[in-house]
Design a protein around this motif. Structure first.
Motif, mmCIF file in Angstrom:
data_model
loop_
_atom_site.group_PDB
_atom_site.id
_atom_site.type_symbol
_atom_site.label_atom_id
_atom_site.label_comp_id
_atom_site.label_asym_id
_atom_site.label_seq_id
_atom_site.Cartn_x
_atom_site.Cartn_y
_atom_site.Cartn_z
ATOM 1 N N CYS A 1 -25.025 -2.133 -1.877
ATOM 2 C CA CYS A 1 -23.792 -2.448 -1.162
ATOM 3 C C CYS A 1 -22.637 -1.599 -1.692
ATOM 4 O O CYS A 1 -22.683 -1.091 -2.810
ATOM 5 N N THR A 2 -21.595 -1.468 -0.893
ATOM 6 C CA THR A 2 -20.352 -0.798 -1.301
ATOM 7 C C THR A 2 -19.248 -1.834 -1.284
ATOM 8 O O THR A 2 -18.942 -2.416 -0.232
ATOM 9 N N LEU A 3 -18.633 -2.067 -2.452
ATOM 10 C CA LEU A 3 -17.625 -3.112 -2.596
ATOM 11 C C LEU A 3 -16.350 -2.506 -3.173
ATOM 12 O O LEU A 3 -16.325 -2.067 -4.313
ATOM 13 N N GLY A 4 -15.318 -2.472 -2.364
ATOM 14 C CA GLY A 4 -14.048 -1.886 -2.734
ATOM 15 C C GLY A 4 -13.837 -0.568 -2.011
ATOM 16 O O GLY A 4 -14.781 -0.002 -1.453
ATOM 17 N N PRO A 5 -12.542 -0.154 -2.011
ATOM 18 C CA PRO A 5 -11.394 -0.715 -2.720
ATOM 19 C C PRO A 5 -11.005 -2.104 -2.200
ATOM 20 O O PRO A 5 -11.101 -2.383 -1.025
ATOM 21 N N ASN A 6 -10.541 -2.947 -3.153
ATOM 22 C CA ASN A 6 -9.999 -4.249 -2.797
ATOM 23 C C ASN A 6 -9.107 -4.756 -3.920
ATOM 24 O O ASN A 6 -9.130 -4.231 -5.033
ATOM 25 N N ARG A 7 -8.317 -5.782 -3.625
ATOM 26 C CA ARG A 7 -7.296 -6.244 -4.546
ATOM 27 C C ARG A 7 -7.824 -7.151 -5.645
ATOM 28 O O ARG A 7 -7.079 -7.543 -6.529
ATOM 29 N N SER B 1 -28.175 -4.700 -7.949
ATOM 30 C CA SER B 1 -28.752 -3.387 -8.237
ATOM 31 C C SER B 1 -28.401 -2.357 -7.165
ATOM 32 O O SER B 1 -28.393 -2.663 -5.963
ATOM 33 N N GLY B 2 -28.107 -1.137 -7.633
ATOM 34 C CA GLY B 2 -27.917 -0.011 -6.734
ATOM 35 C C GLY B 2 -26.637 -0.042 -5.937
ATOM 36 O O GLY B 2 -26.507 0.664 -4.931
ATOM 37 N N ASN B 3 -25.663 -0.844 -6.363
ATOM 38 C CA ASN B 3 -24.422 -0.992 -5.619
ATOM 39 C C ASN B 3 -23.364 0.000 -6.093
ATOM 40 O O ASN B 3 -23.415 0.514 -7.207
ATOM 41 N N GLN B 4 -22.389 0.230 -5.242
ATOM 42 C CA GLN B 4 -21.266 1.101 -5.562
ATOM 43 C C GLN B 4 -19.986 0.272 -5.538
ATOM 44 O O GLN B 4 -19.667 -0.372 -4.528
ATOM 45 N N PHE B 5 -19.259 0.286 -6.645
ATOM 46 C CA PHE B 5 -17.995 -0.434 -6.770
ATOM 47 C C PHE B 5 -16.871 0.581 -6.913
ATOM 48 O O PHE B 5 -16.909 1.427 -7.822
ATOM 49 N N ILE B 6 -15.868 0.492 -6.039
ATOM 50 C CA ILE B 6 -14.821 1.508 -5.994
ATOM 51 C C ILE B 6 -13.452 0.838 -6.068
ATOM 52 O O ILE B 6 -13.105 0.003 -5.222
ATOM 53 N N ASP B 7 -12.673 1.180 -7.084
ATOM 54 C CA ASP B 7 -11.266 0.762 -7.182
ATOM 55 C C ASP B 7 -11.085 -0.732 -6.981
ATOM 56 O O ASP B 7 -10.257 -1.180 -6.183
ATOM 57 N N ASN B 8 -11.836 -1.527 -7.715
ATOM 58 C CA ASN B 8 -11.606 -2.976 -7.732
ATOM 59 C C ASN B 8 -10.454 -3.272 -8.692
ATOM 60 O O ASN B 8 -10.460 -2.822 -9.827
ATOM 61 N N TYR C 1 0.833 -1.196 0.000
ATOM 62 C CA TYR C 1 0.000 0.000 0.000
ATOM 63 C C TYR C 1 0.872 1.251 0.000
ATOM 64 O O TYR C 1 1.955 1.277 0.595
ATOM 65 N N SER C 2 0.382 2.284 -0.650
ATOM 66 C CA SER C 2 1.115 3.551 -0.707
ATOM 67 C C SER C 2 1.092 4.238 0.645
ATOM 68 O O SER C 2 0.040 4.374 1.267
ATOM 69 N N ILE C 3 2.250 4.714 1.090
ATOM 70 C CA ILE C 3 2.315 5.480 2.328
ATOM 71 C C ILE C 3 1.623 6.827 2.164
ATOM 72 O O ILE C 3 1.145 7.417 3.140
ATOM 73 N N LYS C 4 1.498 7.293 0.922
ATOM 74 C CA LYS C 4 0.903 8.610 0.677
ATOM 75 C C LYS C 4 -0.621 8.551 0.575
ATOM 76 O O LYS C 4 -1.320 9.384 1.138
ATOM 77 N N THR C 5 -1.126 7.568 -0.165
ATOM 78 C CA THR C 5 -2.570 7.525 -0.435
ATOM 79 C C THR C 5 -3.313 6.498 0.419
ATOM 80 O O THR C 5 -4.535 6.562 0.536
ATOM 81 N N GLY C 6 -2.600 5.525 0.985
ATOM 82 C CA GLY C 6 -3.256 4.457 1.734
ATOM 83 C C GLY C 6 -3.903 3.407 0.857
ATOM 84 O O GLY C 6 -4.625 2.543 1.360
ATOM 85 N N GLU C 7 -3.652 3.446 -0.456
ATOM 86 C CA GLU C 7 -4.259 2.508 -1.393
ATOM 87 C C GLU C 7 -3.207 1.544 -1.943
ATOM 88 O O GLU C 7 -2.003 1.799 -1.866
ATOM 89 N N LEU C 8 -3.668 0.440 -2.518
ATOM 90 C CA LEU C 8 -2.760 -0.509 -3.159
ATOM 91 C C LEU C 8 -1.953 0.172 -4.264
ATOM 92 O O LEU C 8 -2.499 1.002 -5.005
ATOM 93 N N VAL C 9 -0.681 -0.209 -4.390
ATOM 94 C CA VAL C 9 0.149 0.392 -5.433
ATOM 95 C C VAL C 9 0.510 -0.596 -6.534
ATOM 96 O O VAL C 9 0.986 -0.190 -7.596
ATOM 97 N N THR C 10 0.295 -1.895 -6.305
ATOM 98 C CA THR C 10 0.657 -2.885 -7.311
ATOM 99 C C THR C 10 -0.183 -4.137 -7.097
ATOM 100 O O THR C 10 -0.848 -4.290 -6.082
ATOM 101 N N ASN C 11 -0.147 -5.013 -8.090
ATOM 102 C CA ASN C 11 -0.858 -6.276 -7.960
ATOM 103 C C ASN C 11 -0.274 -7.105 -6.825
ATOM 104 O O ASN C 11 0.909 -6.996 -6.484
ATOM 105 N N THR C 12 -1.099 -7.954 -6.249
ATOM 106 C CA THR C 12 -0.661 -8.815 -5.153
ATOM 107 C C THR C 12 0.405 -9.792 -5.643
ATOM 108 O O THR C 12 0.305 -10.361 -6.720
ATOM 109 N N TYR C 13 1.437 -9.974 -4.823
ATOM 110 C CA TYR C 13 2.476 -10.959 -5.119
ATOM 111 C C TYR C 13 2.139 -12.269 -4.413
ATOM 112 O O TYR C 13 1.834 -12.283 -3.221
ATOM 113 N N TYR C 14 2.244 -13.371 -5.164
ATOM 114 C CA TYR C 14 2.005 -14.702 -4.602
ATOM 115 C C TYR C 14 3.302 -15.510 -4.614
ATOM 116 O O TYR C 14 4.266 -15.172 -5.305
ATOM 117 N N ASN C 15 3.295 -16.598 -3.855
ATOM 118 C CA ASN C 15 4.446 -17.492 -3.768
ATOM 119 C C ASN C 15 5.710 -16.752 -3.341
ATOM 120 O O ASN C 15 6.813 -17.019 -3.817
#
Length: 577
Positions: free
Chosen positions: A426-432, A446-453, A161-175
């Motif tokens: 419903c509100t879904l996101g931000p998420n990875r 219906s009627g949902n809000q999707f943010i930064d998926n 996560y970005s120290i400046k924005t508090g949001e993800l900065v890159t795709n998740t790393y696995y393994n």
């Protein structure tokens, strides 16, 4: 000294009258700090006694309660409760081990309301990135104060996560391989096949690593199994070692104003050097095998480590047949969740849907043949589905008619995939990952809000690699607001086990109406493998393709036309005015 003084003043208040203006400023902050971690409370015994006394409306005492596991794997177990309300309004359940918070089994019309669930110790640790190797493969992470030590970093997943924005900065790393470099420092080494072009993290950014106690623990925060009419209302989860709300074989569940989110630092249960960056480790809400699908009204899932909402069932693999009798390999090598009388969905290895059938008989079958073993070995399975290759025997399933299906086709109980679901407001996101992933029919989104998926905001698709069923029919997607999606905002598609796009008819009668999509990648809407599609009055503006991951750029004709807003490879499309 301040705490000691506060105790004395508090005792004086209870014993005699003091001048209020002198006392209140002194005691408010110190006492809150002293009690912030909570007080030990035997929640299991409290509820068990109330149930034994015949109470049907059980009020948990107000306060922050530290709850130890009542068994080896769950802090609280609720079993065989009927028409009971457990009111947790004003109460917090602080789980003291990184295992399941609540297990709910065989209950009917149980309501849990108002409860807050959190963990101390947390199910993850986090720290600042202090060094990045020249090739960006190795990160040095100094853990922050207030988060678990490095010996508890056990998971191979890394989020930044970005120290400046508090949001993800890159795709998740696995393994990822984690090694200790002292109790408060972790060395994270990405696998050799990682993509350096996607390594956007920098020194100073915050890394989040799943953390748990050594030894076995039950996954998920709240797990309900074989329940009907379950209601979760105003329940908030700030932590989990996997999914947040997870239900299996439950019918007609309702989730009303439930919240999955990262806890604010000003309300945290322990002092932290920096606020939490993540809420849960995996999905916020997940439903499997529901005879009647769940309903979600006004729920929130943010900053969790995977999908916001997921609804699905299980596919099992068909190999050969003798007339109407098929050899079936169960998902993960287990007994397939199929029963006599089930209507079953049948899908060819190439992804083609055929007419449903009904199960007439099931029996334990012989060992797998060499051909079956070789076929399973050659398939691309994800996660724990890889254990399907270790199946020891097949089951013999007799259908009500002969069906011509090739080796490797799929069967699923059409009665247990979550049909009849609702997801509203419903509100879904931000998420990875994805906002929601639905593999069911007869539903409304219906009627949902999707943010930064970081994945598709709304995904309607079966998946062979996960053996997740099924295909969708009669689904309405309307009046949703989607912003900042890094893949197709609304995606309806299907692929066969051979990797090719399924022909039309995998999905049927899909309506995409009055949705607003902005600052998301092209195409904003992608539909394949569908017969009977209605598109009407969807608003697409300000497309943003810069955040698209390289490995999905060839989907939905992006390489051919990056400006394409709607991609269709389907039949029988109706366009509204």
């Amino acid at each position: 000294m301040l705490l000691t003084l506060a105790k004395r003043i508090s005792m004086a208040i209870s014993g005699c009258f003091l001048i209020q203006c002198l006392c209140l400023p002194l005691i408010f902050i110190p006492l809150h700090a002293e009690n912030s971690a909570g007080t030990n409370f035997d929640l299991q015994s409290f509820i068990d006694k109330a149930v034994a006394a015949g109470e049907t409306h059980i009020k948990i005492p107000i306060g922050r309660h530290r709850v130890a596991p009542a068994s080896n794997d769950s802090h609280l177990t609720l079993r065989n409760l009927h028409n009971v309300v457990i009111d947790g309004t004003g109460a917090e359940m602080i789980c003291t081990h990184t295992t399941r918070a609540i297990t709910i089994m065989d209950c009917e019309n149980l309501t849990i309301s108002g409860l807050i669930v959190d963990y101390d110790p947390l199910n993850f640790t986090q720290g600042r990135i202090t060094q990045v190797s020249r090739d960006k493969r190795i990160l040095t992470i100094d853990l922050m104060q207030g988060y678990p030590d490095s010996d508890r970093a056990t998971k191979d997943k890394l989020e930044v996560y970005s120290i400046k924005t508090g949001e993800l900065v890159t795709n998740t790393y696995y393994n990822v391989h984690f090694s200790e470099n002292g109790p408060r420092q972790v060395i994270a080494t990405k696998p050799k096949n990682y993509r350096p072009e996607n390594a956007l993290e920098q020194v100073g950014d915050i890394a989040v690593i799943t953390s748990k106690e050594k030894g076995s623990s039950a996954p998920h925060a709240i797990h309900a199994d074989n329940c009907s009419g379950l209601v979760m209302q105003n329940v908030t989860l700030y932590g989990s070692n996997s999914f947040g709300f997870f239900e299996t074989d439950c019918s007609g569940s309702k989730y009303v104003s439930c919240v999955v989110d990262r806890r604010p630092i000003e309300d945290d249960i322990q002092p932290r050097e920096h606020r939490r960056m993540r809420s849960l480790t995996a999905d916020g809400f997940h439903s499997k095998h529901a005879p009647i699908g769940p309903s979600f009204f006004g729920c929130v899932s943010r900053y969790n480590g995977d999908d916001g909402i997921a609804i699905n069932g299980h596919y099992h693999i068909l190999t050969t047949n003798d007339g109407p009798v098929f050899r079936v390999v169960g998902k993960q090598g287990r007994e397939p969740n199929l029963s006599v009388g089930d209507v079953v969905e049948l899908v060819s290895y190439t992804g083609e849907r055929t007419e449903n059938a009904t199960i007439k008989a099931i029996e334990h079958g012989p060992a797998l043949t060499d051909e079956e073993k070789q076929f399973l070995k050659a398939q691309r399975f994800n996660g724990n589905v890889q254990s399907t290759r270790q199946a020891t025997h097949v089951h013999l399933v007799t259908l009500d008619r002969e069906v011509d299906l090739p080796f490797g086709s799929l069967i699923a109980s059409a009665n247990r995939i979550g049909n009849g679901f609702e997801i509203r407001n419903c509100t879904l996101g931000p998420n990875r990952s994805r906002g929601l992933v639905v593999k069911a029919s007869d539903g409304v989104i219906s009627g949902n809000q999707f943010i930064d998926n970081w994945g598709q905001a709304i995904k309607l698709a079966p998946e062979y690699a996960w053996l997740e069923a099924g295909s969708g029919s009669n689904v309405t997607i309307s009046d949703n607001s989607i912003t900042g999606c890094r893949d197709a905002a609304i995606a309806i598609y299907a692929y066969g086990g051979n990797g090719s796009a399924a022909p039309a008819g995998a999905h049927n009668d899909i309506r995409i109406i009055d949705n607003s999509i902005s600052s998301s990648t092209n195409p904003a809407i992608a539909v394949t493998s569908t017969r009977g599609l209605t598109l009407h009055n969807n608003k697409i503006q300000d497309p943003e393709n810069s955040g698209l991951a390289p490995w999905i750029r060839n989907r939905f004709s992006r390489n051919q036309d990056p400006d394409l807003e709607i991609y269709l490879d389907t039949q029988s499309v109706t366009f509204g005015k």
